[in-house]
Structures are given as structure tokens and as C-alpha cells.
Enzyme design. Sequence first.
Site, short mmCIF file in Angstrom:
data_model
loop_
_atom_site.label_atom_id
_atom_site.label_comp_id
_atom_site.label_asym_id
_atom_site.label_seq_id
_atom_site.Cartn_x
_atom_site.Cartn_y
_atom_site.Cartn_z
N HIS A 212 39.26 39.68 52.81
CA HIS A 212 39.74 39.38 51.46
C HIS A 212 40.11 40.68 50.76
O HIS A 212 39.73 40.92 49.61
CB HIS A 212 38.68 38.60 50.67
CG HIS A 212 38.60 37.16 51.09
ND1 HIS A 212 39.30 36.15 50.48
CD2 HIS A 212 37.92 36.57 52.10
CE1 HIS A 212 39.05 35.00 51.07
NE2 HIS A 212 38.21 35.23 52.07
N TYR B 243 28.79 41.56 53.87
CA TYR B 243 29.32 42.00 52.57
C TYR B 243 28.74 43.35 52.20
O TYR B 243 29.43 44.25 51.69
CB TYR B 243 28.95 41.00 51.48
CG TYR B 243 29.66 39.68 51.52
CD1 TYR B 243 30.66 39.41 52.45
CD2 TYR B 243 29.34 38.69 50.62
CE1 TYR B 243 31.30 38.19 52.46
CE2 TYR B 243 29.98 37.46 50.62
CZ TYR B 243 30.96 37.21 51.55
OH TYR B 243 31.58 35.99 51.56
#
Length: 360
Positions: free
Chosen positions: A68, A334
Site C-alpha cells: 500500500h 507492519y
Amino acid sequence: MGDDAERSALGRRSVLIGLAAVGAIAAVDVAGFLGAGRALTSDALTPSRFTDGFEDVYGRHDGFRRNHAKGIAATGYFTATGAGSAISTASVFRPGRVPVTGRFSLSGGLPHCADTSDTVRGLGLRFDLPKGEQWRTAMVDIPVFPDRTPDGFYERLLASKKDPATGKPDPDKMSAFLAHHPETAAAMDVIRRRPHAAGFEDSTFHGLNAFHCTDGTGAVVAVRWTLMPLQTIRRSEPAQAPNYLFDALADTIGSGPLHWRMLLTIGQPEDPTDDATTPWPESRDTLDVGTLTLDALQTEGPRTARDITFDPLVLPEGIAPSDDPLLSARSAVYTESFTRRSGEAKQPGAIDAAEVPDER
């Protein structure tokens, strides 16, 4: 490393998230894992190895998220109806308004890729709650995740790497992957049949993973959450300018706030909580717990969503993770991605919100 990174790094041991695209289904970025107590070996799928996989498939782009990578920050607020308090003590569900920081994005690790109509769209949110609590969630516009386990996601990620000779994934590698992962083939069929909105502003965003809500008596129910747009849903059209999805978002939010209803779907005992590839029956009860309003965009920079990891395990009291192995994986990857990009020179992103009027 800022406060967000420090918080998200606490207690995380697993791997990943992300969605990768294959054929008509663009990849989704979500991810996954290695269980918290699982011993690491040279063959283990670690957060670092998973993140390396993204760099192998998409290349390394300093200062950007490994998945992303293309996105824009947003701000707004959440107004709760109070209905969520029937199943959870979480402060976010009590009647009232809390500030929200968000980020619209496209799946994949290319920060300057051209927008396409079938690339999976993401919306990450951080709710800033009373007494310093936070709720973070990363949602996408597909109804199920292609992979059941972090290992499956990692294998699919590598299988989707483009062949330099053709510019496309090797169909033999993907066929071999799907032959061993029928759950992914079934999930991709569900994804292909979903309604396809024209842009970010009229997309429906899904939390995908299951969580557990606990009420004041200690009763626990499984839930999944969804954001339903209150903007008119338009028909998807072929890609236009390279940033046409973000340009349309900026034009729309410049004319007025955008709104989504948040629905909690209540699972039954027979509904899987450890398998994000499987949809729950449409007959399940839902609660309308509030409205998300986003009314401004910001170019990614200091003190914006750029510096937030939308770690799905940052949850307020009253909401707890389920047994879905993707959750700890997403959290860990993440964090690994954040650690890498926070130590790199920041490069300008593709999207500049400088000319977007702030209507607040």
C-alpha cells in the site's frame, strides 16, 4: 521512531499483511505471520523475510510502505450511535464523537504506480479515544482475503512476481500455487463477483478479519466490521489519468465531507473466526454503530497518517483479536515495514493534496 511505532512494536512477533494482485484480481495487501510464541528457525517465515518478499516483488522504494505504498492522508471524526454498546464496552461505541486519522491507498509496493480500476483500495483508520486509548484498523474494498494463512499469502506474493520477459506473472507458478491452495481460488471467485465502485469515495471497505467484542456482563461475540458509503455508488470506469482515483477523491472531498456507516456483523458459533477467505452468511444480524466522516486530505508528511502503522492489534478495551493467524502477522510485518522506512530518506509521494481546499 515515533510514539506510534513504539506502541505498535510492543509485543508483536508475527508476520504480515497485504494483498497481491493476479490476473483480473489485483493484489490485496494484507498480511501475515508467525505466531507470537513460535520459535524462529532459519526456515521460518519471519516479519523480516516477509518484508523482503515485498521488496523482491516490487523493488525497494526508500521511505515508503512496503505494501500500500501509494496513498494520501486524511482526517475527520467518528460519530457513534451508541448501538455498539449492546455488545462491547469499547469507548468508541458510546454515543459521541472522536477524532480520526486515516489513509487512502492502493495495494502493492509501487509508490508511483498508475491508478487502475481493479487495484485493491485500502482505508486505514486510527480512532483517538478518551484516556489515551486508540483503535486502529486497516480495511480494503474486497469482501474476503485471498489467503487463510501468512504462509499462503507469502507464497502467493512470490508467485505473483512479474517475469521481466513478459511483464506479467508466470501463469504456471500461479497455477501451481492455486492447485495447492483451493481456499484462495474460492476467495478469488468471491472477490471477482463483488460490486466494483468507481472510486475511493463510493467504495465499501471491509475489515476482513474477525474480532471478539465483550459487553458489560462479560458476554463475548465474534464480529466483523464494514464501512458502507453514504455517497452515491457509481459504476466503475476504465482507468484514465495516472492518479485519477486520488484526483477524484480530492475533488469530491473538496466539495464536502465524505461519510460511511460502520456496521458490525455479529457472527454465530458456526462462523469461522480464523479464516478470512470465507464470507459469513448474509443473514447475520448487523449493528449500525456510527458514521465515519472524513473531511480533509493531507499530502503525506510529518504528523500525518504517513507515520502511523494501522496495526490491527491496537484495540480499545472491549474489543479483542480472534484466533485468525493473519492478525499477528499483519501486526509484525507492519512494524517491520515501518522500522525500515522510518530509517530511510523520505521521498515525495505521487499524490499532492496542497491544492485541495479544506472545508472545515
